[in-house]
Design an enzyme around this catalytic site. Structure first.
Site, PDB file in Angstrom:
ATOM      1  N   ARG A 169       4.761 -19.658   2.033  1.00 57.01           N
ATOM      2  CA  ARG A 169       5.307 -20.800   1.305  1.00 57.01           C
ATOM      3  C   ARG A 169       6.826 -20.760   1.191  1.00 57.01           C
ATOM      4  NH1 ARG A 169       2.321 -22.986  -4.046  1.00 57.01           N
ATOM      5  NH2 ARG A 169       4.013 -24.246  -4.880  1.00 57.01           N
ATOM      6  N   ARG A 214      -4.539  13.230  -6.774  1.00 60.50           N
ATOM      7  CA  ARG A 214      -4.380  13.633  -5.381  1.00 60.50           C
ATOM      8  C   ARG A 214      -3.977  15.108  -5.318  1.00 60.50           C
ATOM      9  NH1 ARG A 214      -1.041   8.472  -3.287  1.00 60.50           N
ATOM     10  NH2 ARG A 214      -0.637   8.273  -5.514  1.00 60.50           N
ATOM     11  N   THR A 261       1.847  11.092   0.977  1.00 63.11           N
ATOM     12  CA  THR A 261       3.212  11.193   0.458  1.00 63.11           C
ATOM     13  C   THR A 261       3.167  11.656  -0.997  1.00 63.11           C
ATOM     14  OG1 THR A 261       3.979   9.510   1.989  1.00 63.11           O
ATOM     15  CG2 THR A 261       5.313   9.839   0.026  1.00 63.11           C
ATOM     16  N   TYR A 291     -11.420   1.424  -0.262  1.00 61.12           N
ATOM     17  CA  TYR A 291      -9.996   1.599   0.041  1.00 61.12           C
ATOM     18  C   TYR A 291      -9.753   1.437   1.541  1.00 61.12           C
ATOM     19  CZ  TYR A 291      -5.345   3.799  -0.047  1.00 61.12           C
ATOM     20  OH  TYR A 291      -3.998   4.075   0.080  1.00 61.12           O
ATOM     21  N   LYS A 329      -8.046  -1.810   3.142  1.00 58.60           N
ATOM     22  CA  LYS A 329      -6.749  -1.729   3.825  1.00 58.60           C
ATOM     23  C   LYS A 329      -6.849  -2.245   5.251  1.00 58.60           C
ATOM     24  CE  LYS A 329      -3.949   0.274   0.795  1.00 58.60           C
ATOM     25  NZ  LYS A 329      -2.638  -0.256   0.404  1.00 58.60           N
TER      26      LYS A 329
HETATM   27  P1  NAD Z   1       0.271   4.342  -7.280  1.00 57.35           P
HETATM   28  O1  NAD Z   1      -1.126   4.300  -7.771  1.00 57.35           O
HETATM   29  O2  NAD Z   1       1.245   5.260  -7.947  1.00 57.35           O
HETATM   30  O3  NAD Z   1       0.923   2.896  -7.292  1.00 57.35           O
HETATM   31  C1  NAD Z   1       0.195   1.705  -7.157  1.00 57.35           C
HETATM   32  C2  NAD Z   1       0.814   0.673  -8.074  1.00 57.35           C
HETATM   33  O4  NAD Z   1       0.153  -0.579  -7.866  1.00 57.35           O
HETATM   34  C3  NAD Z   1       0.636   1.012  -9.573  1.00 57.35           C
HETATM   35  O5  NAD Z   1       1.836   0.776 -10.258  1.00 57.35           O
HETATM   36  C4  NAD Z   1      -0.469   0.075 -10.028  1.00 57.35           C
HETATM   37  O6  NAD Z   1      -0.426  -0.197 -11.408  1.00 57.35           O
HETATM   38  C5  NAD Z   1      -0.201  -1.129  -9.156  1.00 57.35           C
HETATM   39  N1  NAD Z   1      -1.375  -1.989  -8.944  1.00 57.35           N
HETATM   40  C6  NAD Z   1      -2.626  -1.614  -8.573  1.00 57.35           C
HETATM   41  N2  NAD Z   1      -3.427  -2.670  -8.462  1.00 57.35           N
HETATM   42  C7  NAD Z   1      -2.672  -3.768  -8.773  1.00 57.35           C
HETATM   43  C8  NAD Z   1      -2.939  -5.157  -8.870  1.00 57.35           C
HETATM   44  N3  NAD Z   1      -4.153  -5.649  -8.607  1.00 57.35           N
HETATM   45  N4  NAD Z   1      -1.923  -5.985  -9.220  1.00 57.35           N
HETATM   46  C9  NAD Z   1      -0.698  -5.504  -9.506  1.00 57.35           C
HETATM   47  N5  NAD Z   1      -0.388  -4.195  -9.444  1.00 57.35           N
HETATM   48  C10 NAD Z   1      -1.365  -3.329  -9.081  1.00 57.35           C
HETATM   49  O7  NAD Z   1       0.174   4.691  -5.712  1.00 57.35           O
HETATM   50  P2  NAD Z   1       1.289   4.979  -4.627  1.00 57.35           P
HETATM   51  O8  NAD Z   1       1.042   6.310  -4.047  1.00 57.35           O
HETATM   52  O9  NAD Z   1       2.637   4.636  -5.144  1.00 57.35           O
HETATM   53  O10 NAD Z   1       0.867   3.912  -3.514  1.00 57.35           O
HETATM   54  C11 NAD Z   1       1.567   2.686  -3.337  1.00 57.35           C
HETATM   55  C12 NAD Z   1       1.045   1.975  -2.110  1.00 57.35           C
HETATM   56  O11 NAD Z   1       1.191   2.808  -0.950  1.00 57.35           O
HETATM   57  C13 NAD Z   1      -0.449   1.622  -2.192  1.00 57.35           C
HETATM   58  O12 NAD Z   1      -0.667   0.388  -1.549  1.00 57.35           O
HETATM   59  C14 NAD Z   1      -1.109   2.730  -1.402  1.00 57.35           C
HETATM   60  O13 NAD Z   1      -2.338   2.322  -0.843  1.00 57.35           O
HETATM   61  C15 NAD Z   1      -0.062   2.977  -0.321  1.00 57.35           C
HETATM   62  N6  NAD Z   1      -0.199   4.336   0.235  1.00 57.35           N
HETATM   63  C16 NAD Z   1       0.243   5.430  -0.450  1.00 57.35           C
HETATM   64  C17 NAD Z   1       0.074   6.687   0.102  1.00 57.35           C
HETATM   65  C18 NAD Z   1       0.578   7.936  -0.574  1.00 57.35           C
HETATM   66  O14 NAD Z   1       0.367   9.014  -0.028  1.00 57.35           O
HETATM   67  N7  NAD Z   1       1.240   7.885  -1.705  1.00 57.35           N
HETATM   68  C19 NAD Z   1      -0.547   6.837   1.337  1.00 57.35           C
HETATM   69  C20 NAD Z   1      -1.011   5.697   1.983  1.00 57.35           C
HETATM   70  C21 NAD Z   1      -0.810   4.448   1.446  1.00 57.35           C
HETATM   71  N1  UDP Z   2      -8.273  17.998  -2.597  1.00 56.40           N
HETATM   72  C1  UDP Z   2      -8.529  19.262  -3.095  1.00 56.40           C
HETATM   73  N2  UDP Z   2      -8.381  19.462  -4.441  1.00 56.40           N
HETATM   74  C2  UDP Z   2      -7.941  18.485  -5.283  1.00 56.40           C
HETATM   75  C3  UDP Z   2      -7.660  17.203  -4.765  1.00 56.40           C
HETATM   76  C4  UDP Z   2      -7.849  16.990  -3.410  1.00 56.40           C
HETATM   77  O1  UDP Z   2      -8.914  20.182  -2.365  1.00 56.40           O
HETATM   78  O2  UDP Z   2      -7.816  18.765  -6.489  1.00 56.40           O
HETATM   79  C5  UDP Z   2      -8.422  17.789  -1.145  1.00 56.40           C
HETATM   80  C6  UDP Z   2      -9.228  16.557  -0.753  1.00 56.40           C
HETATM   81  O3  UDP Z   2     -10.611  16.849  -0.714  1.00 56.40           O
HETATM   82  C7  UDP Z   2      -8.641  16.264   0.624  1.00 56.40           C
HETATM   83  C8  UDP Z   2      -7.179  16.688   0.499  1.00 56.40           C
HETATM   84  O4  UDP Z   2      -7.137  17.589  -0.606  1.00 56.40           O
HETATM   85  O5  UDP Z   2      -9.258  17.048   1.609  1.00 56.40           O
HETATM   86  C9  UDP Z   2      -6.233  15.523   0.237  1.00 56.40           C
HETATM   87  O6  UDP Z   2      -6.754  14.781  -0.838  1.00 56.40           O
HETATM   88  P1  UDP Z   2      -5.965  13.574  -1.509  1.00 56.40           P
HETATM   89  O7  UDP Z   2      -6.848  13.004  -2.545  1.00 56.40           O
HETATM   90  O8  UDP Z   2      -4.612  14.026  -1.901  1.00 56.40           O
HETATM   91  O9  UDP Z   2      -5.713  12.540  -0.305  1.00 56.40           O
HETATM   92  P2  UDP Z   2      -6.616  11.946   0.892  1.00 56.40           P
HETATM   93  O10 UDP Z   2      -7.943  12.642   0.971  1.00 56.40           O
HETATM   94  O11 UDP Z   2      -6.763  10.523   0.527  1.00 56.40           O
HETATM   95  O12 UDP Z   2      -5.808  12.228   2.100  1.00 56.40           O
END
Ligand code: NAD
Ligand code: UDP
Length: 318
Positions: free
Chosen positions: A110, A190, A179, A149, A153
């Site tokens: 939009r 995590r 990350t 999830y 995604k």
């Molecule tokens: P996080 O849970 O700290 O942050 C997510 C944020 O989104 C939170 O502030 C939450 O309140 C907000 N949120 C959730 N649902 C919402 C909704 N319906 N409306 C408005 N706000 C909403 O997680 P993060 O690690 O910061 O992840 C951020 C993004 O990056 C996510 O999309 C996640 O899937 C993606 N991601 C993160 C990682 C990682 O390793 N951190 C890896 C892969 C993808």
């Molecule tokens: N994991 C673990 N102990 C914990 C949390 C996670 O051994 O307290 C393991 C989990 O089973 C996975 C890896 O660590 O094999 C990474 O998990 P996380 O939830 O961080 O991310 P994702 O599985 O989504 O990559």
């Protein structure tokens, strides 16, 4: 269309871990920032320092409902990312990924904004190709506990490229690999935050399974550089992996955290969750080629910074 050098950006999920770092970076670059968050897993503390900034606006809003604002760029980082949180309400997780992303794509269409979407390495599922290139289509269980999830995604990725083809929306899509860093929630669940929080409190460190599964851990500052570079890339690209290619077993991570914290914690084993991916490592060739992306922070250094953060966060929570 090229982005303005100082425009207005909507950061959905801006009060979360990665989103709040993005808020900081865009404010620092002179942009106006609209942070939209429903506070499901986000925390006001992550953005409190920005609340009085004239270029910063906080909106409590759930992206499952439409939201309108004149913006140049939309960063869609709203979605719970930790298995504990995204599985606590799986239908809501799916709605956030699918309806939420559709709403933001509708807004992008939009107002003519560019949209950068946070996708994930989870689209590769329990991968049969290692390391994972963007060309790999993945190995995902469509009906398991992680599916809300992973499949949410994947559907969001489909929507991004359909809005691009059908409506000409400029999309950028980053597939983020594990990350970590400051501003993760204490109860995030995590692996990096769990191990650090457990170690700092001398509680048992919970390894799921035998700890031989691997992940490649990226420090948040490196990831954020990649996201900004991708968002500013004027060429429309396919999905781009972002993360760090250094791969560790979960058991190695536990040992390192214990050593760096000087903790008295014991390591205990808990059952491996269903469909837990056995390996995970990004092929970063495309990010290097198109974004000049090169993660700089080694695990040891990133863990030290994250440990410092959690030490303070735990003290403040008492
Ligand atoms: P996080 O849970 O700290 O942050 C997510 C944020 O989104 C939170 O502030 C939450 O309140 C907000 N949120 C959730 N649902 C919402 C909704 N319906 N409306 C408005 N706000 C909403 O997680 P993060 O690690 O910061 O992840 C951020 C993004 O990056 C996510 O999309 C996640 O899937 C993606 N991601 C993160 C990682 C990682 O390793 N951190 C890896 C892969 C993808
Ligand atoms: N994991 C673990 N102990 C914990 C949390 C996670 O051994 O307290 C393991 C989990 O089973 C996975 C890896 O660590 O094999 C990474 O998990 P996380 O939830 O961080 O991310 P994702 O599985 O989504 O990559």
């Amino acid at each position: 269309m090229p982005l303005p050098t100082k425009g207005r950006v909507l950061i959905a999920g801006g009060a979360g871990f990665i989103g709040s770092h993005l808020c900081d970076r865009y404010i620092g670059r002179g942009w106006e920032v609209i942070c939209v968050d429903n506070f499901h897993t986000g925390n006001k503390a992550n953005i409190r320092h920005l609340l009085t900034h004239p270029n910063f606006e906080l909106v409590r809003h759930d992206i499952v409902e439409p939201y309108m604002a004149e913006v140049d760029l939309i960063l869609n980082f709203a979605c719970p990312a930790s298995p504990v949180h995204y599985q606590s309400n799986p239908i809501k997780t799916m709605k956030t990924s699918v309806l939420g992303t559709m709403n933001l794509l509708g807004l992008a269409k939009r107002v003519g904004a560019r949209l950068t979407h946070a996708s994930t390495s989870e689209v590769y599922g329990d991968p049969l190709q290692h390391p994972q290139t963007e060309a790999y289509w993945g190995n995902v269980n469509p009906i398991g506990p992680r599916s809300c999830y992973d499949e949410g995604k994947r559907a969001a990725e489909t929507l991004c490229y359909d809005y691009s083809r059908q409506h000409g929306v400029e999309v950028r899509l980053v597939r983020i690999f594990n990350t970590y860093g400051p501003r993760m929630a204490i109860d995030d669940g995590r692996v990096v935050s769990n191990f650090i929080v457990q170690a700092l409190q001398n509680e048992d460190i919970t390894i799921y399974g035998d700890g031989s599964q691997t992940r490649s851990f990226c420090y948040c500052d490196d990831l954020v550089e990649g996201i900004i570079a991708l968002s500013e890339q004027d060429e429309t690209l396919g999905p781009i992996n972002c993360g760090n290619a250094n791969e560790f077993t979960v058991a190695e991570l536990a040992e390192r955290v214990i050593r760096l914290t000087g903790s008295r914690s014991r390591i205990v084993q808990k059952p491996l969750p269903q469909d837990d991916p056995k390996v995970r490592r990004p092929d970063l060739s495309l990010a290097q080629k198109y974004l000049n992306y090169q993660p700089k922070v080694e695990l040891e250094e990133g863990l030290k910074k994250t440990i410092d953060y959690f030490r303070t966060a735990l003290a403040n929570s008492r």
